[in-house]
Scaffold this active site. Structure first.
Site, PDB file in Angstrom:
ATOM      1  N   CYS A 183       0.825  -1.210   0.000  1.00 44.51           N
ATOM      2  CA  CYS A 183       0.000   0.000   0.000  1.00 44.51           C
ATOM      3  C   CYS A 183       0.854   1.252   0.000  1.00 44.51           C
ATOM      4  O   CYS A 183       0.880   1.999  -0.962  1.00 44.51           O
ATOM      5  CB  CYS A 183      -0.896   0.011   1.232  1.00 44.51           C
TER       6      CYS A 183
HETATM    7  N1  SAJ Z   1       6.461   2.401   8.646  1.00 37.78           N
HETATM    8  C1  SAJ Z   1       7.518   3.190   9.101  1.00 37.78           C
HETATM    9  N2  SAJ Z   1       7.269   4.128  10.065  1.00 37.78           N
HETATM   10  C2  SAJ Z   1       6.009   4.314  10.580  1.00 37.78           C
HETATM   11  C3  SAJ Z   1       4.948   3.510  10.087  1.00 37.78           C
HETATM   12  C4  SAJ Z   1       5.192   2.562   9.119  1.00 37.78           C
HETATM   13  O1  SAJ Z   1       8.649   3.039   8.658  1.00 37.78           O
HETATM   14  O2  SAJ Z   1       5.862   5.165  11.456  1.00 37.78           O
HETATM   15  C5  SAJ Z   1       6.720   1.401   7.613  1.00 37.78           C
HETATM   16  C6  SAJ Z   1       6.353   0.003   8.059  1.00 37.78           C
HETATM   17  O3  SAJ Z   1       7.440  -0.617   8.698  1.00 37.78           O
HETATM   18  C7  SAJ Z   1       6.038  -0.676   6.725  1.00 37.78           C
HETATM   19  C8  SAJ Z   1       5.476   0.452   5.901  1.00 37.78           C
HETATM   20  O4  SAJ Z   1       5.888   1.677   6.518  1.00 37.78           O
HETATM   21  O5  SAJ Z   1       7.208  -1.150   6.098  1.00 37.78           O
HETATM   22  C9  SAJ Z   1       3.952   0.420   5.801  1.00 37.78           C
HETATM   23  O6  SAJ Z   1       3.428   0.253   7.117  1.00 37.78           O
HETATM   24  P1  SAJ Z   1       1.879   0.681   7.380  1.00 37.78           P
HETATM   25  O7  SAJ Z   1       1.440   0.094   8.644  1.00 37.78           O
HETATM   26  O8  SAJ Z   1       1.715   2.125   7.215  1.00 37.78           O
HETATM   27  O9  SAJ Z   1       1.156   0.066   6.126  1.00 37.78           O
HETATM   28  P2  SAJ Z   1       0.448  -1.322   5.880  1.00 37.78           P
HETATM   29  O10 SAJ Z   1       0.519  -1.481   4.413  1.00 37.78           O
HETATM   30  O11 SAJ Z   1       0.856  -2.451   6.718  1.00 37.78           O
HETATM   31  O12 SAJ Z   1      -1.025  -1.034   6.383  1.00 37.78           O
HETATM   32  C10 SAJ Z   1      -1.608   0.073   5.822  1.00 37.78           C
HETATM   33  C11 SAJ Z   1      -2.564   0.631   6.856  1.00 37.78           C
HETATM   34  N3  SAJ Z   1      -1.762   1.043   8.006  1.00 37.78           N
HETATM   35  C12 SAJ Z   1      -2.234   1.791   8.988  1.00 37.78           C
HETATM   36  O13 SAJ Z   1      -3.250   2.443   8.874  1.00 37.78           O
HETATM   37  C13 SAJ Z   1      -1.448   1.814  10.276  1.00 37.78           C
HETATM   38  C14 SAJ Z   1      -3.274   1.690   6.138  1.00 37.78           C
HETATM   39  O14 SAJ Z   1      -2.351   2.611   5.620  1.00 37.78           O
HETATM   40  C15 SAJ Z   1      -4.105   1.091   5.059  1.00 37.78           C
HETATM   41  O15 SAJ Z   1      -5.401   0.908   5.598  1.00 37.78           O
HETATM   42  C16 SAJ Z   1      -3.631  -0.220   4.539  1.00 37.78           C
HETATM   43  O16 SAJ Z   1      -2.269  -0.347   4.621  1.00 37.78           O
HETATM   44  C17 SAJ Z   1      -4.021  -0.342   3.104  1.00 37.78           C
HETATM   45  O17 SAJ Z   1      -4.273  -1.455   2.693  1.00 37.78           O
HETATM   46  O18 SAJ Z   1      -4.070   0.657   2.425  1.00 37.78           O
END
Ligand code: SAJ
Length: 462
Positions: free
Chosen positions: A296
């Site tokens: 995503c």
């Molecule tokens: N990450 C960081 N720092 C942060 C947060 C995340 O480096 O502060 C990294 C994570 O390690 C990962 C990547 O970013 O590698 C993505 O993590 P994420 O949790 O933002 O994304 P996804 O794909 O696991 O889940 C997301 C959902 N996450 C949250 O809302 C917390 C959201 O963005 C969407 O609902 C979903 O993907 C989607 O399917 O769109």
């Protein structure tokens, strides 16, 4: 004289609304992945029959046997609803019936599209799975159907791509949108691994092609999701979703850029982030990391970038965020070179232990993982690496080949020049690692609770 009772509304819409209200509607999900399977379970929980369609026979077989392959759905949660074609001792009620036979979608009154929306090699949107699903639905389109799209995509996809495909088939059969069938966009908001916010308790944005489409879509989702949030058009709903993920990508990039700056200034970015997060308003915490993985955040913002070009808008902010996040594996390599250098060791030819292959903690998903990006980068340094990831027993990558997760035994650890922590999985014994390796580059501040001086001195934070 008592007024005559209004004649029953026998319109297609009224009939469909009644089927939705009484769970007599037959529903279907196209794409049984991290979005589709949890959705199917939510639908079955309120009594809907759910036809799960997927192109992968292995997935279909596992679902019908009540054997989940998605972290967010346990087999115990799935089993009560499966069992099609299994001996009667299978306890499931068979409400969820997985199939690879797309013609069976004709039985469905509601069809939800949950297929992947990746990028092409040129980083343009690849909506071929959406288009293929729409073509399949067009073949079986009939009166009394609601079609909703959940896949994250650029604003305009529903009305510019999906509706024309359906309309072409509909016109050949005398079917009318908004009279005989209904179309809406409702973005998925699944956060893989998030036990607090699930499909059922996360507000659901819904944008109908017409007011009646919105009404039918809200009646459907309202049966099993805590709250539906109506918006004026499908494009609005599509924009909501890409905004949500772009918001995350941009803020992660901001804190990643801060990490690079703090490194140059000799500041501890983790201390900065922790302290900033104490602000009770006006700040949302994000953490730096080795890059951004998953299907995503590294991808969805570029759907918006691509669409914006149509309006001669250059989304510099989004593209800069993407560049910064994509740079992080190279920054980790730089930290590694310095950490080994202080020990008088070159990176070239060194033996490395990679702690974590998954793209984020406590998940098994390593698609688009920063770990893969870093290891591909390190190939030119001829490093010898092994990995340990309790959630990812094996990887097969086109460039890296096949590798299996190694146990953290002394004979593995004693041979290591440096360990690099890329995923903050719970339960990994970092103290044991630190007792054996000369240095550990920690890109997630996962070692923050380790205070023993002899161990703390070996830690290099992002
Ligand atoms: N990450 C960081 N720092 C942060 C947060 C995340 O480096 O502060 C990294 C994570 O390690 C990962 C990547 O970013 O590698 C993505 O993590 P994420 O949790 O933002 O994304 P996804 O794909 O696991 O889940 C997301 C959902 N996450 C949250 O809302 C917390 C959201 O963005 C969407 O609902 C979903 O993907 C989607 O399917 O769109």
């Amino acid at each position: 004289m008592a007024p005559l009772a209004a004649p029953p509304d026998t319109s297609v819409k009224a009939t469909l609304l009644d089927k939705l209200a009484t769970s007599h509607a037959v529903t279907a999900v196209i794409g049984l992945g991290y979005v589709g399977l949890p959705l199917a379970v939510c639908m079955a929980r309120v009594g809907f029959r759910v036809l799960g369609y997927d192109v992968q026979q292995s997935r279909v077989d596992r679902i019908n046997a009540g054997n989940s392959y998605i972290d967010d759905v346990t087999s115990d949660e799935l089993k009560p609803f499966t069992g099609q074609g299994l001996p009667e001792q299978h306890s499931g009620n068979g409400l969820i019936d997985a199939t690879t036979d797309v013609s069976r979608l004709a039985d469905a009154d509601v069809i939800v599209i949950c297929v992947p929306t990746p990028l092409t090699v040129n980083r343009d949107p690849d909506i071929s799975y959406i288009q293929a699903s729409c073509e399949q639905i067009a073949n079986i389109l009939r009166p009394g159907q609601l079609i909703t799209l959940e896949s994250t995509t650029y604003p305009g996809t529903t009305e510019e791509i999906m509706v024309p495909i359906l309309e072409k088939a509909a016109s050949q059969r005398g079917l009318e949108l908004d009279k005989d069938y209904f179309v809406a966009f409702s973005p998925e908001r699944v956060d893989p691994g998030n036990a607090r916010y699930t499909t059922q308790n996360t507000n659901k944005v819904v944008g109908g092609v017409t007011p009646d489409c919105l009404e039918v879509a809200q009646a459907f989702y309202g049966r099993f999701i805590v709250q539906t949030i109506p918006v004026s058009t499908p494009a609005t709903a599509e924009m909501v979703k890409v905004f949500e993920n772009t918001f995350r990508a941009v803020n992660i990039a901001l804190v990643n850029e801060l990490a690079v700056l703090c490194d140059r200034m000799g500041l501890n970015v983790w201390e900065v982030v922790e302290a900033a997060a104490t602000k009770p308003f006006g700040l949302m915490r994000f953490d730096p990391g080795p890059g951004v993985g998953g299907h995503c955040i590294p991808i969805d913002p570029f759907y918006l970038t691509w669409k914006a070009r149509e309006y001669n808008i250059h989304t510099r902010f989004i593209e800069l965020a993407g560049e910064i996040n994509a740079f992080m594996p190279a920054f980790v390599r730089e930290k590694l070179i310095r950490a080994l250098g202080k020990l008088g060791k070159p990176l070239y030819g060194s033996r490395l232990l990679i702690l974590g292959m998954a793209y984020k903690g406590n998940l098994a998903d390593w698609r688009h993982s920063p770990a893969v990006d870093l290891l591909r980068l390190l190939q030119d340094d001829q490093v010898n690496w092994v990995y340990h990831d309790p959630f990812v027993p094996e990887i097969k990558d086109t460039q890296l080949g096949q590798h299996t997760s190694q146990a953290l035994t002394p004979d593995v650890l004693n041979d290591i020049d440096a360990a690099i922590l890329l995923t903050n999985h719970q339960g990994v014994d970092l103290e044991t690692v630190l007792r054996h390796v000369p240095v550990l580059v920690d890109t997630r501040n996962a070692t923050k609770t380790i205070t023993e001086p002899g161990l703390r001195d070996k830690i290099v934070l992002l």
